[in-house]
Design a protein around this motif. Sequence first.
Motif, PDB file in Angstrom:
ATOM      1  N   LEU A  93       0.834  -1.204   0.000  1.00 38.42           N
ATOM      2  CA  LEU A  93       0.000   0.000   0.000  1.00 38.42           C
ATOM      3  C   LEU A  93       0.869   1.255   0.000  1.00 38.42           C
ATOM      4  O   LEU A  93       1.971   1.268   0.548  1.00 38.42           O
ATOM      5  N   ALA A  94       0.326   2.318  -0.577  1.00 37.31           N
ATOM      6  CA  ALA A  94       1.026   3.597  -0.608  1.00 37.31           C
ATOM      7  C   ALA A  94       1.172   4.138   0.810  1.00 37.31           C
ATOM      8  O   ALA A  94       0.245   4.049   1.631  1.00 37.31           O
ATOM      9  N   GLU A  95       2.337   4.722   1.097  1.00 33.41           N
ATOM     10  CA  GLU A  95       2.642   5.255   2.420  1.00 33.41           C
ATOM     11  C   GLU A  95       2.870   6.760   2.355  1.00 33.41           C
ATOM     12  O   GLU A  95       3.293   7.289   1.337  1.00 33.41           O
ATOM     13  N   THR A 102      -2.003   5.922   3.033  1.00 31.73           N
ATOM     14  CA  THR A 102      -2.888   6.942   2.479  1.00 31.73           C
ATOM     15  C   THR A 102      -4.285   6.356   2.292  1.00 31.73           C
ATOM     16  O   THR A 102      -4.458   5.134   2.204  1.00 31.73           O
ATOM     17  N   VAL A 103      -5.285   7.218   2.203  1.00 34.37           N
ATOM     18  CA  VAL A 103      -6.664   6.761   2.039  1.00 34.37           C
ATOM     19  C   VAL A 103      -6.843   6.047   0.698  1.00 34.37           C
ATOM     20  O   VAL A 103      -7.761   5.237   0.537  1.00 34.37           O
ATOM     21  N   GLU A 104      -5.931   6.300  -0.242  1.00 38.43           N
ATOM     22  CA  GLU A 104      -6.004   5.608  -1.528  1.00 38.43           C
ATOM     23  C   GLU A 104      -5.875   4.096  -1.363  1.00 38.43           C
ATOM     24  O   GLU A 104      -6.229   3.321  -2.257  1.00 38.43           O
ATOM     25  N   ALA A 105      -5.387   3.675  -0.186  1.00 29.65           N
ATOM     26  CA  ALA A 105      -5.274   2.240   0.069  1.00 29.65           C
ATOM     27  C   ALA A 105      -6.629   1.554   0.025  1.00 29.65           C
ATOM     28  O   ALA A 105      -6.721   0.361  -0.276  1.00 29.65           O
ATOM     29  N   VAL A 106      -7.694   2.281   0.306  1.00 29.65           N
ATOM     30  CA  VAL A 106      -9.039   1.697   0.280  1.00 29.65           C
ATOM     31  C   VAL A 106      -9.350   1.128  -1.098  1.00 29.65           C
ATOM     32  O   VAL A 106      -9.970   0.069  -1.225  1.00 29.65           O
ATOM     33  N   ALA A 132      -6.638   6.460  11.333  1.00 28.92           N
ATOM     34  CA  ALA A 132      -8.056   6.690  11.618  1.00 28.92           C
ATOM     35  C   ALA A 132      -8.832   7.003  10.337  1.00 28.92           C
ATOM     36  O   ALA A 132      -9.944   6.501  10.133  1.00 28.92           O
ATOM     37  N   ARG A 133      -8.256   7.815   9.477  1.00 27.10           N
ATOM     38  CA  ARG A 133      -8.938   8.132   8.201  1.00 27.10           C
ATOM     39  C   ARG A 133      -9.133   6.869   7.372  1.00 27.10           C
ATOM     40  O   ARG A 133     -10.194   6.679   6.741  1.00 27.10           O
ATOM     41  N   LEU A 134      -8.137   6.006   7.370  1.00 25.26           N
ATOM     42  CA  LEU A 134      -8.247   4.759   6.614  1.00 25.26           C
ATOM     43  C   LEU A 134      -9.331   3.863   7.205  1.00 25.26           C
ATOM     44  O   LEU A 134     -10.140   3.279   6.477  1.00 25.26           O
ATOM     45  N   VAL A 135      -9.365   3.744   8.539  1.00 20.91           N
ATOM     46  CA  VAL A 135     -10.385   2.925   9.200  1.00 20.91           C
ATOM     47  C   VAL A 135     -11.783   3.437   8.853  1.00 20.91           C
ATOM     48  O   VAL A 135     -12.677   2.659   8.477  1.00 20.91           O
ATOM     49  N   HIS A 136     -11.979   4.740   8.947  1.00 17.40           N
ATOM     50  CA  HIS A 136     -13.313   5.296   8.694  1.00 17.40           C
ATOM     51  C   HIS A 136     -13.698   5.202   7.218  1.00 17.40           C
ATOM     52  O   HIS A 136     -14.891   5.170   6.884  1.00 17.40           O
TER      53      HIS A 136
END
Length: 320
Positions: A93-95, A102-106, A132-136
């Motif tokens: 995943l992008a870091e 990063t949220v782009e991982a979603v 937290a942004r990734l979780v949400h």
Amino acid sequence: MQAAAPAPADARPRDIDTSLLRNWPLPMPSDDTDKEGRGHVLVLGGSSEMPGAVILAATAAMRAGAGKLTIATGRSVAQLVALAIPESRVLGLAENAVGGFTVEAVEALDPLADKITAILIGPGMQDEEATARLVHALLPRLQGSDTRILLDANAMGAILHPPAGVNAPFRFDVPVLVTPHAGEMAHLTGIDKEDICATPDRHALEAAQRWNAVVALKGARTVIAASSGERWQHEGGNVGLAASGSGDVLAGIIAGLAARGADLAQAVGWGVAMHARAGERLAERMGTLGYLARELPDEIPALLQQTASEAAESPSRRPA
């Protein structure tokens, strides 16, 4: 085992002992079950500074009986992780600049959302706000599914950093398990660690109901509380478990059991018990201090089989 009616807040929690485990048997695959039938666990975590955490958790998940494993970790360590665990599919995943995802991982994880039976988020992750942004961003994708969701370590910071426009106090819309020790609970709640250690039952239950979660407040005495009011406790293990990586192994055991079909309360109850018993076995052979977290998972398959055999032989479970 059928869930009991919620106990009064001052009632004594149920002990997670051999008797309770015998009457709370884990889902067991039949002899003709394939790897898909044993559950697919996704472990999301790791970073350039802590790739070992996701390796420990993923290994423990497989030792607990999950049939299929995917690891999502930072691109900087993905190849290392893939070599360490050849049984796994590994996604890089992008870091960001400080090691978070990063949220782009979603987008990379989205195709897995309909295939996994359990997801563990957190071991070895950095950058609490980015996590937290990734979780949400991930949780809505899992809403309405049967996927068991476990938030550990840095991923629990999702409680402190809700999505934009969501007012405190934060509540999860989907059932999750969170696994703080007293220091992490103090961080998540703003309550003094000493107060949490003095009255763990109350704080675990209040947090479970406030967050709409199953809360496992870890310690020498671990207290587990569900938002329904049900509570359990476990005492066991030894101080040798208080070492780097031990919590990652515990999280992985729980994730593996959840992937097999255990609900969150059962998975964490069994996971805490097996983790403690693994520490006891290692202490018998090696001494109380000095065994390593990476040695714990190897004890789990035999412990699970032994406990399952005891359950099958228990008079209380024999047909009349």
